[in-house]
Design a protein around this motif. Structure first.
Motif, PDB file in Angstrom:
ATOM      1  N   UNK A   1     -22.777  -7.022  18.015  1.00  0.00           N
ATOM      2  CA  UNK A   1     -22.842  -7.745  19.655  1.00  0.00           C
ATOM      3  C   UNK A   1     -22.521  -8.754  19.563  1.00  0.00           C
ATOM      4  N   UNK A   2     -21.745  -9.197  20.826  1.00  0.00           N
ATOM      5  CA  UNK A   2     -22.067 -10.080  21.402  1.00  0.00           C
ATOM      6  C   UNK A   2     -23.385 -10.958  21.577  1.00  0.00           C
ATOM      7  N   UNK A   3     -24.056 -12.333  21.223  1.00  0.00           N
ATOM      8  CA  UNK A   3     -25.400 -12.739  21.810  1.00  0.00           C
ATOM      9  C   UNK A   3     -24.988 -14.191  22.308  1.00  0.00           C
ATOM     10  N   UNK A   4     -25.923 -14.209  22.599  1.00  0.00           N
ATOM     11  CA  UNK A   4     -26.322 -15.770  23.300  1.00  0.00           C
ATOM     12  C   UNK A   4     -27.663 -16.116  23.378  1.00  0.00           C
ATOM     13  N   UNK A   5     -27.632 -17.648  22.326  1.00  0.00           N
ATOM     14  CA  UNK A   5     -29.182 -17.891  22.513  1.00  0.00           C
ATOM     15  C   UNK A   5     -28.755 -18.689  23.719  1.00  0.00           C
ATOM     16  N   UNK A   6     -30.570 -19.083  24.151  1.00  0.00           N
ATOM     17  CA  UNK A   6     -30.828 -19.991  24.699  1.00  0.00           C
ATOM     18  C   UNK A   6     -31.799 -21.051  23.905  1.00  0.00           C
ATOM     19  N   UNK A   7     -30.802 -21.960  23.606  1.00  0.00           N
ATOM     20  CA  UNK A   7     -31.958 -23.164  22.435  1.00  0.00           C
ATOM     21  C   UNK A   7     -32.563 -23.677  23.449  1.00  0.00           C
ATOM     22  N   UNK A   8     -33.535 -23.862  22.580  1.00  0.00           N
ATOM     23  CA  UNK A   8     -34.635 -24.513  24.032  1.00  0.00           C
ATOM     24  C   UNK A   8     -36.125 -25.563  22.323  1.00  0.00           C
ATOM     25  N   UNK A   9     -36.553 -26.948  23.230  1.00  0.00           N
ATOM     26  CA  UNK A   9     -37.156 -27.258  22.140  1.00  0.00           C
ATOM     27  C   UNK A   9     -38.814 -27.415  22.645  1.00  0.00           C
ATOM     28  N   UNK A  10     -39.224 -27.431  21.493  1.00  0.00           N
ATOM     29  CA  UNK A  10     -40.754 -28.515  21.625  1.00  0.00           C
ATOM     30  C   UNK A  10     -40.797 -30.113  21.426  1.00  0.00           C
ATOM     31  N   UNK A  11     -39.997 -30.201  21.783  1.00  0.00           N
ATOM     32  CA  UNK A  11     -39.914 -31.614  21.040  1.00  0.00           C
ATOM     33  C   UNK A  11     -39.309 -32.314  22.175  1.00  0.00           C
ATOM     34  N   UNK A  12     -39.760 -33.274  22.602  1.00  0.00           N
ATOM     35  CA  UNK A  12     -39.369 -34.341  23.955  1.00  0.00           C
ATOM     36  C   UNK A  12     -37.639 -34.896  23.841  1.00  0.00           C
ATOM     37  N   UNK A  13     -37.277 -35.423  22.713  1.00  0.00           N
ATOM     38  CA  UNK A  13     -35.579 -36.104  22.960  1.00  0.00           C
ATOM     39  C   UNK A  13     -35.239 -35.680  21.499  1.00  0.00           C
ATOM     40  N   UNK A  14     -35.035 -34.580  21.678  1.00  0.00           N
ATOM     41  CA  UNK A  14     -34.462 -33.809  20.739  1.00  0.00           C
ATOM     42  C   UNK A  14     -33.432 -34.336  19.938  1.00  0.00           C
ATOM     43  N   UNK A  15     -32.586 -34.515  20.362  1.00  0.00           N
ATOM     44  CA  UNK A  15     -31.774 -35.639  19.778  1.00  0.00           C
ATOM     45  C   UNK A  15     -32.294 -36.708  18.728  1.00  0.00           C
ATOM     46  N   UNK A  16     -32.874 -37.586  18.940  1.00  0.00           N
ATOM     47  CA  UNK A  16     -33.856 -37.788  18.260  1.00  0.00           C
ATOM     48  C   UNK A  16     -35.116 -37.227  17.156  1.00  0.00           C
ATOM     49  N   UNK A  17     -35.261 -36.472  17.124  1.00  0.00           N
ATOM     50  CA  UNK A  17     -36.035 -35.214  16.227  1.00  0.00           C
ATOM     51  C   UNK A  17     -35.737 -35.390  15.622  1.00  0.00           C
ATOM     52  N   UNK A  18     -36.314 -35.451  13.347  1.00  0.00           N
ATOM     53  CA  UNK A  18     -35.780 -35.033  12.768  1.00  0.00           C
ATOM     54  C   UNK A  18     -35.164 -33.750  12.224  1.00  0.00           C
ATOM     55  N   UNK A  19     -34.601 -33.392  11.152  1.00  0.00           N
ATOM     56  CA  UNK A  19     -34.503 -31.358  11.150  1.00  0.00           C
ATOM     57  C   UNK A  19     -34.950 -31.231  10.108  1.00  0.00           C
ATOM     58  N   UNK A  20     -36.095 -31.718  10.078  1.00  0.00           N
ATOM     59  CA  UNK A  20     -37.375 -30.636   9.732  1.00  0.00           C
ATOM     60  C   UNK A  20     -38.183 -30.669  10.720  1.00  0.00           C
ATOM     61  N   UNK A  21     -38.721 -31.795  11.648  1.00  0.00           N
ATOM     62  CA  UNK A  21     -38.962 -30.904  12.622  1.00  0.00           C
ATOM     63  C   UNK A  21     -38.258 -29.944  13.674  1.00  0.00           C
ATOM     64  N   UNK A  22     -37.095 -30.105  13.704  1.00  0.00           N
ATOM     65  CA  UNK A  22     -36.465 -28.804  15.003  1.00  0.00           C
ATOM     66  C   UNK A  22     -36.685 -27.639  13.796  1.00  0.00           C
TER      67      UNK A  22
END
Length: 256
Positions: A131-152
């Motif tokens: 099926x086609x799907x759409x994920x809404x990505x969102x985070x509990x981290x304030x600055x996602x680009x600067x957040x390490x991969x393991x925390x993501x």
């Protein structure tokens, strides 16, 4: 879990409950590897009561940027998994984004022994629908680009919600020429062709299923996995109308 892992899990649990975000800086060294990140995932899910104890979650996300990197996985809270057309005005998001994807559904039970022997050539035989799907990505981290991969990864691989389109019988597709059109709000339609990062969404199945069954549980028929974005992450705002269509497969509609 170690004290630092327990403290990280507690912080993410509190962030979920209070609908707030966290500064990642104090937690940069809290995790040493993916195994510890998955421990945090499990602790958060247990504390928030997302899944029935002792059972395999019914819906997952899995994927990676290419076949050459380690794929990552996260079970998805059922309250945020909805059928198209969907409206998410009852859920809290912080800085959401949109990913257009293909979801796959298991057609039979997969035991740990079966998963251990799977290869990329025969795993697709376990799938009965897509099926086609759409994920809404969102985070509990304030600055996602600067957040390490393991925390993501610990934060459910930055998952917000998922919309599923109508299920279609699974069949061989020329993924290299598969066309995807995604529109978010008033932005121009984003058109992509053959841009799945793994070239074939089903390629991840053996790796994902070995993760799902790693604690000795069987993945039951009907378990769903969404398999990675064809469009990267498209920015969106609350109230945006979103459509994603994969030619010959289907479409989804939602309001963020």
């Amino acid at each position: 879990m170690t004290p630092s892992i327990t403290a990280l899990a507690d912080a993410l649990i509190a962030a979920h409950r209070s609908n707030r975000t966290l500064d990642a800086a104090p937690w940069t060294d809290a995790l040493q590897d993916a195994t510890q990140a998955y421990e945090v995932q499990d602790a958060v899910a247990t504390a928030l009561g997302w899944f029935q104890s002792g059972t395999v979650p019914g819906c997952w996300k899995s994927g990676g940027g290419s076949r050459d990197v380690t794929l990552t996985h996260a079970p998805l809270p059922p309250a945020g998994v909805r059928q198209s057309p969907a409206n998410f005005d009852d859920l809290a998001f912080h800085i959401p984004g949109i990913e257009a994807e293909i979801a796959l559904r298991l057609g039979k039970d997969v035991t740990p022994a079966m998963a251990a022997k799977l290869d990329h050539n025969d795993a697709a035989s376990l799938i009965d629908a897509m099926a086609v799907s759409v994920e809404i990505v969102d985070s509990r981290w304030q600055d996602l680009p600067a957040t390490p991969a393991l925390l993501r990864l610990a934060d459910s691989q930055v998952h917000g919600a998922l919309v599923l389109g109508e299920w279609q019988p699974y069949a061989a597709v020329d993924w290299a020429s598969q066309r995807c059109e995604t529109k978010v709000g008033n932005a121009a339609i984003v058109v992509r062709e053959g841009t799945h990062p793994l070239a074939d969404p089903a390629w991840l199945l053996p790796i994902w299923l070995r993760h799902v069954t790693r604690h000795g549980q069987t993945a039951p028929a009907g378990t769903v996995v969404t398999t990675g974005s064809w469009v990267g992450v498209l920015p969106c705002r609350r109230g945006d109308q979103v459509t994603a269509e994969f030619a010959g497969i289907g479409a989804v509609r939602l309001i963020v």
